[in-house]
Design a protein around this motif. Structure first.
Motif, PDB file in Angstrom:
ATOM      1  N   TYR A  10       0.880  -1.178   0.000  1.00 39.21           N
ATOM      2  CA  TYR A  10       0.000   0.000   0.000  1.00 39.21           C
ATOM      3  C   TYR A  10       0.916   1.226   0.000  1.00 39.21           C
ATOM      4  CZ  TYR A  10      -4.146   2.764   1.461  1.00 39.21           C
ATOM      5  OH  TYR A  10      -5.183   3.664   1.533  1.00 39.21           O
ATOM      6  N   SER A  11       1.546   1.472  -1.173  1.00 35.36           N
ATOM      7  CA  SER A  11       2.620   2.466  -1.224  1.00 35.36           C
ATOM      8  C   SER A  11       2.118   3.904  -1.333  1.00 35.36           C
ATOM      9  CB  SER A  11       3.576   2.149  -2.369  1.00 35.36           C
ATOM     10  OG  SER A  11       2.883   2.106  -3.600  1.00 35.36           O
ATOM     11  N   ALA A  12       0.806   4.092  -1.557  1.00 37.61           N
ATOM     12  CA  ALA A  12       0.264   5.466  -1.566  1.00 37.61           C
ATOM     13  C   ALA A  12       0.360   6.084  -0.171  1.00 37.61           C
ATOM     14  CB  ALA A  12      -1.190   5.461  -2.044  1.00 37.61           C
ATOM     15  N   ASN A  17       7.503  -1.289  -0.435  1.00 34.37           N
ATOM     16  CA  ASN A  17       8.272  -2.532  -0.297  1.00 34.37           C
ATOM     17  C   ASN A  17       8.722  -2.816   1.136  1.00 34.37           C
ATOM     18  OD1 ASN A  17       8.296  -3.773  -2.874  1.00 34.37           O
ATOM     19  ND2 ASN A  17       9.835  -2.345  -3.620  1.00 34.37           N
ATOM     20  N   THR A  18       7.870  -2.475   2.097  1.00 31.54           N
ATOM     21  CA  THR A  18       8.155  -2.834   3.498  1.00 31.54           C
ATOM     22  C   THR A  18       7.044  -3.751   4.000  1.00 31.54           C
ATOM     23  OG1 THR A  18       6.917  -0.929   4.372  1.00 31.54           O
ATOM     24  CG2 THR A  18       9.280  -0.602   3.979  1.00 31.54           C
ATOM     25  N   MET A  19       7.331  -4.471   5.085  1.00 30.77           N
ATOM     26  CA  MET A  19       6.311  -5.355   5.663  1.00 30.77           C
ATOM     27  C   MET A  19       5.090  -4.542   6.101  1.00 30.77           C
ATOM     28  SD  MET A  19       7.375  -8.371   5.189  1.00 30.77           S
ATOM     29  CE  MET A  19       5.885  -9.078   5.876  1.00 30.77           C
ATOM     30  N   LEU A  20       5.318  -3.307   6.553  1.00 28.49           N
ATOM     31  CA  LEU A  20       4.197  -2.443   6.949  1.00 28.49           C
ATOM     32  C   LEU A  20       3.267  -2.209   5.748  1.00 28.49           C
ATOM     33  CD1 LEU A  20       2.785  -0.491   8.983  1.00 28.49           C
ATOM     34  CD2 LEU A  20       4.330   1.304   8.154  1.00 28.49           C
ATOM     35  N   ALA A  21       3.841  -1.885   4.587  1.00 29.40           N
ATOM     36  CA  ALA A  21       3.027  -1.630   3.381  1.00 29.40           C
ATOM     37  C   ALA A  21       2.289  -2.887   2.926  1.00 29.40           C
ATOM     38  CB  ALA A  21       3.921  -1.101   2.260  1.00 29.40           C
ATOM     39  N   PHE A  22       2.921  -4.049   3.071  1.00 26.77           N
ATOM     40  CA  PHE A  22       2.274  -5.303   2.662  1.00 26.77           C
ATOM     41  C   PHE A  22       1.131  -5.653   3.618  1.00 26.77           C
ATOM     42  CE2 PHE A  22       6.789  -6.380   1.105  1.00 26.77           C
ATOM     43  CZ  PHE A  22       6.577  -5.711  -0.091  1.00 26.77           C
ATOM     44  N   LYS A  23       1.380  -5.494   4.904  1.00 25.55           N
ATOM     45  CA  LYS A  23       0.342  -5.820   5.896  1.00 25.55           C
ATOM     46  C   LYS A  23      -0.850  -4.860   5.788  1.00 25.55           C
ATOM     47  CE  LYS A  23       3.452  -8.088   9.145  1.00 25.55           C
ATOM     48  NZ  LYS A  23       4.343  -7.935  10.314  1.00 25.55           N
ATOM     49  N   GLN A  24      -0.566  -3.595   5.502  1.00 27.88           N
ATOM     50  CA  GLN A  24      -1.653  -2.622   5.341  1.00 27.88           C
ATOM     51  C   GLN A  24      -2.469  -2.931   4.086  1.00 27.88           C
ATOM     52  OE1 GLN A  24      -2.746  -0.389   7.467  1.00 27.88           O
ATOM     53  NE2 GLN A  24      -1.124  -0.745   8.970  1.00 27.88           N
ATOM     54  N   ALA A  25      -1.806  -3.430   3.042  1.00 28.34           N
ATOM     55  CA  ALA A  25      -2.530  -3.828   1.817  1.00 28.34           C
ATOM     56  C   ALA A  25      -3.471  -4.988   2.122  1.00 28.34           C
ATOM     57  CB  ALA A  25      -1.534  -4.231   0.730  1.00 28.34           C
ATOM     58  N   GLU A  26      -2.990  -5.927   2.926  1.00 27.01           N
ATOM     59  CA  GLU A  26      -3.843  -7.065   3.315  1.00 27.01           C
ATOM     60  C   GLU A  26      -5.040  -6.568   4.129  1.00 27.01           C
ATOM     61  OE1 GLU A  26      -3.820 -11.203   5.929  1.00 27.01           O
ATOM     62  OE2 GLU A  26      -2.323  -9.657   6.310  1.00 27.01           O
ATOM     63  N   GLN A  27      -4.774  -5.699   5.108  1.00 24.74           N
ATOM     64  CA  GLN A  27      -5.861  -5.159   5.946  1.00 24.74           C
ATOM     65  C   GLN A  27      -6.887  -4.388   5.115  1.00 24.74           C
ATOM     66  OE1 GLN A  27      -4.588  -2.919   9.360  1.00 24.74           O
ATOM     67  NE2 GLN A  27      -3.950  -4.740  10.468  1.00 24.74           N
ATOM     68  N   ALA A  28      -6.408  -3.702   4.079  1.00 24.19           N
ATOM     69  CA  ALA A  28      -7.308  -2.923   3.219  1.00 24.19           C
ATOM     70  C   ALA A  28      -8.211  -3.820   2.384  1.00 24.19           C
ATOM     71  CB  ALA A  28      -6.482  -2.014   2.305  1.00 24.19           C
ATOM     72  N   GLY A  29      -7.810  -5.090   2.206  1.00 28.08           N
ATOM     73  CA  GLY A  29      -8.625  -6.021   1.437  1.00 28.08           C
ATOM     74  C   GLY A  29      -8.100  -6.312   0.042  1.00 28.08           C
ATOM     75  N   ALA A  30      -6.842  -5.889  -0.248  1.00 31.48           N
ATOM     76  CA  ALA A  30      -6.259  -6.168  -1.573  1.00 31.48           C
ATOM     77  C   ALA A  30      -6.181  -7.671  -1.800  1.00 31.48           C
ATOM     78  CB  ALA A  30      -4.862  -5.553  -1.668  1.00 31.48           C
ATOM     79  N   ASP A  31      -6.295  -8.079  -3.066  1.00 35.85           N
ATOM     80  CA  ASP A  31      -6.223  -9.510  -3.410  1.00 35.85           C
ATOM     81  C   ASP A  31      -4.781  -9.986  -3.509  1.00 35.85           C
ATOM     82  OD1 ASP A  31      -9.156  -9.847  -4.010  1.00 35.85           O
ATOM     83  OD2 ASP A  31      -8.652  -8.278  -5.450  1.00 35.85           O
ATOM     84  N   GLY A  32      -3.879  -9.040  -3.751  1.00 33.18           N
ATOM     85  CA  GLY A  32      -2.478  -9.425  -3.911  1.00 33.18           C
ATOM     86  C   GLY A  32      -1.562  -8.241  -3.703  1.00 33.18           C
ATOM     87  N   ILE A  33      -0.262  -8.535  -3.688  1.00 31.18           N
ATOM     88  CA  ILE A  33       0.752  -7.483  -3.605  1.00 31.18           C
ATOM     89  C   ILE A  33       1.748  -7.676  -4.739  1.00 31.18           C
ATOM     90  CG2 ILE A  33       0.608  -7.051  -1.111  1.00 31.18           C
ATOM     91  CD1 ILE A  33       3.135  -8.903  -0.822  1.00 31.18           C
ATOM     92  N   GLU A  34       2.414  -6.581  -5.092  1.00 29.97           N
ATOM     93  CA  GLU A  34       3.515  -6.631  -6.059  1.00 29.97           C
ATOM     94  C   GLU A  34       4.745  -6.143  -5.319  1.00 29.97           C
ATOM     95  OE1 GLU A  34       6.228  -4.689  -9.068  1.00 29.97           O
ATOM     96  OE2 GLU A  34       5.296  -3.857  -7.276  1.00 29.97           O
ATOM     97  N   LEU A  35       5.887  -6.791  -5.552  1.00 31.40           N
ATOM     98  CA  LEU A  35       7.131  -6.355  -4.907  1.00 31.40           C
ATOM     99  C   LEU A  35       8.307  -6.596  -5.848  1.00 31.40           C
ATOM    100  CD1 LEU A  35       8.673  -9.205  -3.958  1.00 31.40           C
ATOM    101  CD2 LEU A  35       6.951  -9.134  -2.157  1.00 31.40           C
ATOM    102  N   ASP A  36       9.457  -6.019  -5.481  1.00 32.51           N
ATOM    103  CA  ASP A  36      10.658  -6.113  -6.320  1.00 32.51           C
ATOM    104  C   ASP A  36      11.781  -6.779  -5.539  1.00 32.51           C
ATOM    105  OD1 ASP A  36       9.752  -3.984  -8.483  1.00 32.51           O
ATOM    106  OD2 ASP A  36       9.351  -3.114  -6.516  1.00 32.51           O
TER     107      ASP A  36
END
Length: 246
Positions: A10-12, A17-36
């Motif tokens: 959730y980079s907005a 690309n941090t665990m915080l951004a990934f966990k917040q994306a999950e909490q928001a209800g995203a179906d997936g994440i993209e990372l590098d």
């Protein structure tokens, strides 16, 4: 249904690309994440977009010249003013371990266009298999030789070439390199390309879609997924369209 992938998490709102951004994306209800991913000096697969640490952390230098312990000491969240706590650069292992506790899809972009990291594909595939996540991973790269190499080693893991320019009949190209999807820059996409690719069974997941009108257009066309910095906005658009179509 068009899936929503959070671009670098959730980079907005959170450090990319941090665990915080990934966990917040999950909490928001995203179906997936993209990372590098890139490789540290001592061969650890680490999650960071740029070849150098200068833009996203409080450090300096190339990822390939720094050891994993050097990288771990850096703060990948210090540029985000609302972030008060230090956010380390995660390893791919950290992310995959976390993914075993949810059902999210993960698009791993191999960043090997500028520095051809020796053995990166093997290391990434080994980790995916270790965590038994083969069915929930999509491997992508602008380096198409790299994803063909991945397919040959692990045909069970989906691959999708990243495309920054217009490609003629991309569904034919995707099929020729045994990819099941394409990840084009959304500004290069014509409607008929999306429709024909999806019709041929090739998933279209455009990047990086942040405006509501573009999100709505791509969802209406039936893209398999959209990759966005703002999963909350995308989910709101998808929900609105679902209600309207009932």
């Amino acid at each position: 249904m068009t899936l929503i992938f959070a671009h670098r998490g959730y980079s907005a709102l959170y450090p990319e690309n941090t665990m915080l951004a990934f966990k917040q994306a999950e909490q928001a209800g995203a179906d997936g994440i993209e990372l590098d991913v890139q490789l540290s000096k001592d061969g650890e697969v680490v999650v960071i977009h740029d070849e150098s640490v200068d833009r996203t952390t409080n450090g300096r230098g190339y990822v390939k010249d720094l050891s994993y312990s050097d990288l771990k000491r850096l703060d990948a969240g210090f540029r985000v003013k609302t972030n008060l706590k230090k956010e380390p650069i995660p390893s791919l292992r950290d992310v995959l371990e976390w993914l075993t506790g949810n059902k999210m899809i993960c698009n791993i972009e191999l960043k090997n266009g500028i520095f051809p990291y020796q053995g990166m594909e093997e290391k990434v595939i080994e980790l995916i298999r270790e965590y038994k996540l083969e069915k929930r991973i999509v491997l992508s790269s602008f380096n198409h030789y790299s994803i063909v190499h991945c397919y040959r080693m692990a045909p069970e893991i989906e691959t999708a070439p990243l495309m920054g320019q217009v490609v003629y009949m991309p569904w034919v190209y995707a099929e020729s390199i045994r990819a099941k999807g394409i990840h084009p820059k959304y500004k290069t996409l014509k409607d008929e390309v999306i429709l024909q690719s999806e019709q041929y069974g090739i998933s279209v997941r455009p990047y990086t879609v942040n405006k509501e009108k573009n999100m709505a257009h791509l969802i209406k066309l039936g893209c398999s997924a959209i990759i966005t910095d703002d999963p909350v906005r995308a989910l709101r658009v998808r929900h609105r369209l679902e209600k309207e179509s009932k």
